[in-house]
Design an enzyme around this catalytic site. Structure first.
Site, PDB file in Angstrom:
ATOM      1  CG  ASN A   1      -1.861  -1.103   1.382  1.00 54.95           C
ATOM      2  OD1 ASN A   1      -2.195  -1.499   2.485  1.00 54.95           O
ATOM      3  ND2 ASN A   1      -2.319  -1.658   0.272  1.00 54.95           N
TER       4      ASN A   1
ATOM      5  CG  ASP B   1     -10.620  -1.433  -5.324  1.00 59.53           C
ATOM      6  OD1 ASP B   1     -11.283  -1.908  -4.374  1.00 59.53           O
ATOM      7  OD2 ASP B   1      -9.417  -1.720  -5.513  1.00 59.53           O
TER       8      ASP B   1
ATOM      9  CB  CYS C   1      -5.198  -1.280  -7.708  1.00 54.91           C
ATOM     10  SG  CYS C   1      -6.081   0.242  -8.111  1.00 54.91           S
TER      11      CYS C   1
END
Length: 364
Positions: free
Chosen positions: A74, A134, A194
């Site tokens: 992250n 997302d 992602c």
């Protein structure tokens, strides 16, 4: 649980001095921001910059909703976190980082997964929601709860090199998430994210900050939000395109086959090998034409191009793009050309020009 540190109002105005001097914002905007309750769903790549800007801008109450923990992967794009935060709940680590940015803000961290069943409760008392997630089931749960509670929603998406941004305002006359994407398709087909497709970190920061800007414009009444428009950003080139987004008109009968036939209209000049691509919103009914036809909403084309899913687009055959009035068809043609379509043109006269083909189908 909430965190709040009191500061005298004079100190708050000093902190917001540039906003105080900003024409059209000023002290009234600072007061409105301080009185606002904003909910940010997701404390990840988009949520981090959005939260930083909102806290630093003096939002009165910030509710953070996320059930995840910080991972090392992250850190390149989720700028609130450091190595020492790995393994900690994101909402807790985020609040620790934000308290110094917004000492006048009350932070309400909620380490919970937002779902359809708890969305209304989590949004109680909110003036605005920012969706930075997302996950499509979560996105639709957020959008539905905001629509039901008449809460403005700032919506953004980033994947790979491309980003989308828009605002959904309350009211039946305004577009919804269903006008942007096909709900059934998004909920039944697992698309890239992602983790699988990667993401350009600076684009995440850019979009998250832009989402905070939309939120501030709405809660302060300063400027006009990006409602009825989708902003598409190409991270490879830095270029931005704006695409109109409208709610389907339930009174529009020009797109149905039950309308009175107009046999006096000449058939449009369309070659037998050309595919008619109808780019009106998904809520409009499909046409029944005496010709090869595909209903492919502009928003779906934009999303597929942004996400690199161009294999799902009919790029290898001649295309005739049509919409109700013209602008959507022109944008769609640009997107299809950019994606590599062999031959694209817009249909003069748009959907109304297809009435003769509808008549032909009716008579067969």
């Amino acid at each position: 649980m909430s965190f709040h540190t009191y500061r005298p109002w004079a100190e708050h105005l000093e902190r917001q001095a540039r906003h105080v001097r900003l024409l059209g914002y000023g002290q009234p905007g600072v007061h409105r921001a301080n009185a606002a309750h904003v909910v940010v769903v997701g404390a990840g790549g988009l949520g981090c910059p959005a939260l930083q800007v909102l806290a630093a801008s003096g939002i009165g109450i910030l509710t953070l909703i996320d059930d995840d923990e910080v991972e090392r992967s992250n850190l390149a794009r989720q700028t609130l976190y450091r190595e020492g935060d790995i393994g900690r709940p994101k909402v807790v680590a985020a609040v620790d980082a934000l308290k110094g940015l917004g000492p006048e803000t009350t932070f309400q961290p909620c380490q919970v997964r937002l779902e359809r069943e708890n969305a209304a409760e989590l949004f109680a008392g909110a003036d605005l929601v920012v969706d930075t997630t997302d996950h499509w089931p979560t996105r639709f749960a957020v959008a539905d709860a905001c629509r039901a509670a008449r809460i403005p929603l700032v919506w953004g998406s980033v994947l790979g090199w491309d980003a989308l941004l828009t605002v959904f305002l309350p009211g039946p006359e305004n577009p919804t998430l269903d006008d942007l994407v096909d709900r059934e398709q998004q909920l039944t087909v697992e698309g890239p994210n992602c983790a699988t497709a990667g993401v350009f970190a600076p684009l995440v920061a850019e979009l998250g900050s832009a989402m905070a800007g939309e939120a501030l414009r709405i809660v302060t009444g300063a400027g006009s939000p990006l409602a009825g428009t989708v902003r598409v950003t190409n991270g490879r080139t830095g270029r931005v395109r704006e695409i109109p987004l409208a709610a389907a008109d339930p009174t529009d009968t020009s797109s149905t086959t039950t309308a009175e036939p107009r046999s006096t209209n000449p058939a449009p000049s369309i070659r037998p090998d050309e595919l008619i691509v109808d780019v009106r919103p998904a809520a409009h009914p499909d046409l029944e034409l005496a010709h090869r036809y595909l209903h492919l909403p502009l928003e779906t084309i934009a999303q597929r191009v942004a996400q690199g899913e161009i294999d799902d687009l009919p790029l290898d055959e001649p295309l005739v793009v049509a919409c109700a009035q013209g602008p959507r068809a022109r944008y769609a043609s640009e997107l299809l050309t950019e994606a590599g379509a062999r031959a694209v043109r817009t249909l003069p006269g748009g959907i109304p020009a297809l009435s003769a083909l509808v008549d032909l189908e009716t008579r067969n």
